[in-house]
Design a protein around this motif. Structure first.
Motif, PDB file in Angstrom:
ATOM      1  N   PRO A   1      44.215  38.197  41.564  1.00 52.50           N
ATOM      2  CA  PRO A   1      45.500  37.464  41.563  1.00 52.50           C
ATOM      3  C   PRO A   1      46.652  38.261  40.953  1.00 52.50           C
ATOM      4  O   PRO A   1      47.817  37.873  41.111  1.00 52.50           O
ATOM      5  CB  PRO A   1      45.190  36.217  40.730  1.00 52.50           C
ATOM      6  CG  PRO A   1      43.701  36.052  40.805  1.00 52.50           C
ATOM      7  CD  PRO A   1      43.163  37.443  40.852  1.00 52.50           C
ATOM      8  N   CYS A   2      46.346  39.353  40.259  1.00 50.89           N
ATOM      9  CA  CYS A   2      47.381  40.149  39.594  1.00 50.89           C
ATOM     10  C   CYS A   2      47.948  41.253  40.481  1.00 50.89           C
ATOM     11  O   CYS A   2      48.975  41.866  40.138  1.00 50.89           O
ATOM     12  CB  CYS A   2      46.815  40.809  38.331  1.00 50.89           C
ATOM     13  SG  CYS A   2      46.004  39.698  37.168  1.00 50.89           S
ATOM     14  N   ILE A   3      47.309  41.529  41.611  1.00 54.25           N
ATOM     15  CA  ILE A   3      47.620  42.745  42.366  1.00 54.25           C
ATOM     16  C   ILE A   3      49.072  42.800  42.822  1.00 54.25           C
ATOM     17  O   ILE A   3      49.753  43.825  42.654  1.00 54.25           O
ATOM     18  CB  ILE A   3      46.669  42.894  43.582  1.00 54.25           C
ATOM     19  CG1 ILE A   3      45.215  42.993  43.121  1.00 54.25           C
ATOM     20  CG2 ILE A   3      47.072  44.103  44.414  1.00 54.25           C
ATOM     21  CD1 ILE A   3      44.930  44.098  42.143  1.00 54.25           C
TER      22      ILE A   3
ATOM     23  N   MET B   1      44.052  43.974  32.436  1.00 48.63           N
ATOM     24  CA  MET B   1      43.726  43.672  33.837  1.00 48.63           C
ATOM     25  C   MET B   1      42.783  44.713  34.432  1.00 48.63           C
ATOM     26  O   MET B   1      41.940  44.395  35.276  1.00 48.63           O
ATOM     27  CB  MET B   1      45.011  43.584  34.660  1.00 48.63           C
ATOM     28  CG  MET B   1      45.899  42.400  34.313  1.00 48.63           C
ATOM     29  SD  MET B   1      47.514  42.515  35.162  1.00 48.63           S
ATOM     30  CE  MET B   1      48.420  41.180  34.365  1.00 48.63           C
ATOM     31  N   ALA B   2      42.926  45.965  33.992  1.00 46.89           N
ATOM     32  CA  ALA B   2      42.086  47.039  34.528  1.00 46.89           C
ATOM     33  C   ALA B   2      40.616  46.796  34.243  1.00 46.89           C
ATOM     34  O   ALA B   2      39.749  47.304  34.964  1.00 46.89           O
ATOM     35  CB  ALA B   2      42.516  48.377  33.935  1.00 46.89           C
ATOM     36  N   LYS B   3      40.310  46.030  33.204  1.00 46.23           N
ATOM     37  CA  LYS B   3      38.919  45.802  32.797  1.00 46.23           C
ATOM     38  C   LYS B   3      38.287  44.598  33.487  1.00 46.23           C
ATOM     39  O   LYS B   3      37.099  44.347  33.311  1.00 46.23           O
ATOM     40  CB  LYS B   3      38.852  45.585  31.281  1.00 46.23           C
ATOM     41  CG  LYS B   3      39.557  46.640  30.450  1.00 46.23           C
ATOM     42  CD  LYS B   3      38.922  47.997  30.601  1.00 46.23           C
ATOM     43  CE  LYS B   3      39.590  49.025  29.687  1.00 46.23           C
ATOM     44  NZ  LYS B   3      39.057  50.389  29.910  1.00 46.23           N
TER      45      LYS B   3
ATOM     46  N   ILE C   1      53.733  43.778  24.858  1.00 45.52           N
ATOM     47  CA  ILE C   1      52.686  42.806  25.212  1.00 45.52           C
ATOM     48  C   ILE C   1      52.336  42.942  26.690  1.00 45.52           C
ATOM     49  O   ILE C   1      51.163  42.894  27.071  1.00 45.52           O
ATOM     50  CB  ILE C   1      53.151  41.375  24.881  1.00 45.52           C
ATOM     51  CG1 ILE C   1      53.410  41.232  23.378  1.00 45.52           C
ATOM     52  CG2 ILE C   1      52.110  40.355  25.339  1.00 45.52           C
ATOM     53  CD1 ILE C   1      54.119  39.951  22.988  1.00 45.52           C
ATOM     54  N   ALA C   2      53.361  43.123  27.523  1.00 40.71           N
ATOM     55  CA  ALA C   2      53.121  43.285  28.963  1.00 40.71           C
ATOM     56  C   ALA C   2      52.262  44.512  29.240  1.00 40.71           C
ATOM     57  O   ALA C   2      51.356  44.475  30.083  1.00 40.71           O
ATOM     58  CB  ALA C   2      54.456  43.401  29.699  1.00 40.71           C
ATOM     59  N   ARG C   3      52.530  45.606  28.531  1.00 34.74           N
ATOM     60  CA  ARG C   3      51.712  46.816  28.732  1.00 34.74           C
ATOM     61  C   ARG C   3      50.251  46.555  28.378  1.00 34.74           C
ATOM     62  O   ARG C   3      49.345  46.981  29.101  1.00 34.74           O
ATOM     63  CB  ARG C   3      52.255  47.963  27.883  1.00 34.74           C
ATOM     64  CG  ARG C   3      53.606  48.485  28.338  1.00 34.74           C
ATOM     65  CD  ARG C   3      54.153  49.482  27.323  1.00 34.74           C
ATOM     66  NE  ARG C   3      55.542  49.842  27.616  1.00 34.74           N
ATOM     67  CZ  ARG C   3      56.359  50.405  26.730  1.00 34.74           C
ATOM     68  NH1 ARG C   3      55.932  50.654  25.503  1.00 34.74           N
ATOM     69  NH2 ARG C   3      57.597  50.695  27.080  1.00 34.74           N
TER      70      ARG C   3
ATOM     71  N   ALA D   1      52.290  37.056  30.607  1.00 33.14           N
ATOM     72  CA  ALA D   1      52.786  38.087  29.689  1.00 33.14           C
ATOM     73  C   ALA D   1      53.481  39.206  30.452  1.00 33.14           C
ATOM     74  O   ALA D   1      54.512  39.725  30.018  1.00 33.14           O
ATOM     75  CB  ALA D   1      51.631  38.640  28.861  1.00 33.14           C
ATOM     76  N   LEU D   2      52.935  39.584  31.587  1.00 30.46           N
ATOM     77  CA  LEU D   2      53.564  40.640  32.393  1.00 30.46           C
ATOM     78  C   LEU D   2      54.904  40.170  32.946  1.00 30.46           C
ATOM     79  O   LEU D   2      55.897  40.910  32.907  1.00 30.46           O
ATOM     80  CB  LEU D   2      52.630  41.045  33.532  1.00 30.46           C
ATOM     81  CG  LEU D   2      53.166  42.087  34.519  1.00 30.46           C
ATOM     82  CD1 LEU D   2      53.601  43.356  33.804  1.00 30.46           C
ATOM     83  CD2 LEU D   2      52.111  42.400  35.581  1.00 30.46           C
TER      84      LEU D   2
END
Length: 265
Positions: A95-97, A86-88, A78-80, A59-60
């Protein structure tokens, strides 16, 4: 192919869903509103499903793809929500960093704002150089409040960082000043920055009072407990702030905080 019985068994908008349904919606590129809600749900529930992180990353990465012209929810929206989710996720978000670090340079104010906060909440030290560049950009589109909050969560007692933060304590926008004082309080633990936030607890604007109250709590400034309990804001917000202080309180030292919370119930 989905049968009519399978379609009929899916929850309609507004009904509670489970993890399986959230994953299904997150994967459905033909339903932007479903993906938007699913991203929020997966973060809110701190989902550990093996597809959660890959779907949020998709989505990002798809934020710049053309959306459905008839849809009210855009790919960037949606990306926001995916970034906020991800913060949660804590360590599961590793893997998102790299994608999050790159997103700091995206230029979309709303996306940069939630990305900065997410990197701060995930305690990604590698984000500091990019955050400091944003702080120095002097761009009217930079979300300074979020950038300052993230730096406060990440920076150690580095004099050069503090020197970059201090000019923002006199920023024209009062909420930016709140964020700067919060960051300096988190980094230095010097009472002068807490005093500035305590003064703002008496501001005529309830929005400013709310912001300064939450900033004192986020900074873990225990001497502010009494002022928070007496602040002219909603009782439920004071409970949130006091609860955050208890979570940062040394074991056995939270009796006064718990009593203040009891008084608000």
């Amino acid at each position: 192919m989905t049968s009519s019985s399978q379609r009929d068994s899916s929850p309609v908008d507004g009904e509670p869903i489970n993890e399986q349904e959230a994953i299904r919606r997150m994967a459905d590129r033909n339903d932007p509103s479903g993906r938007y809600y699913a991203a929020w749900w997966l973060g809110r529930q701190r989902s550990r499903h093996p597809r959660t992180v890959p779907l949020l990353l998709e989505a990002l990465r798809e934020r710049c793809t053309p959306g459905n012209a008839d849809a009210t929810i855009t790919p960037i929206a949606i990306a926001r929500n995916a970034v906020r989710a991800m913060a949660k996720l804590g360590d599961d978000a590793q893997p998102c960093i790299n994608e999050l670090l790159a997103t700091l340079e995206s230029g979309d104010t709303g996306l940069v704002e939630c990305t900065a906060r997410t990197l701060g909440e995930l305690r990604v030290q590698a984000a500091l150089p990019g955050l400091r560049r944003l702080l120095a950009s002097q761009s009217p589109t930079t979300p300074y409040e979020a950038v300052l909050e993230a730096i406060g969560m990440l920076a150690s007692q580095d004099p050069s960082v503090c020197a970059e933060l201090k000019p923002f304590t006199t920023h024209p926008k009062i909420l930016v000043r709140c964020a700067a004082n919060r960051a300096l309080l988190q980094i230095t633990r010097e009472p002068i920055w807490a005093d500035a936030l305590l003064e703002l607890l008496h501001n005529k604007s309830i929005g400013v009072r709310r912001a300064s109250l939450l900033d004192l709590a986020a900074a873990g400034w225990l001497p502010a407990a009494e002022s928070i309990a007496k602040a002219r804001v909603e009782a439920n917000l004071k409970l949130v702030a006091l609860r955050e202080l208890t979570e940062q309180c040394p074991p056995g030292k939270d009796r006064t905080l718990l009593e203040a919370m009891d008084d608000l119930l």
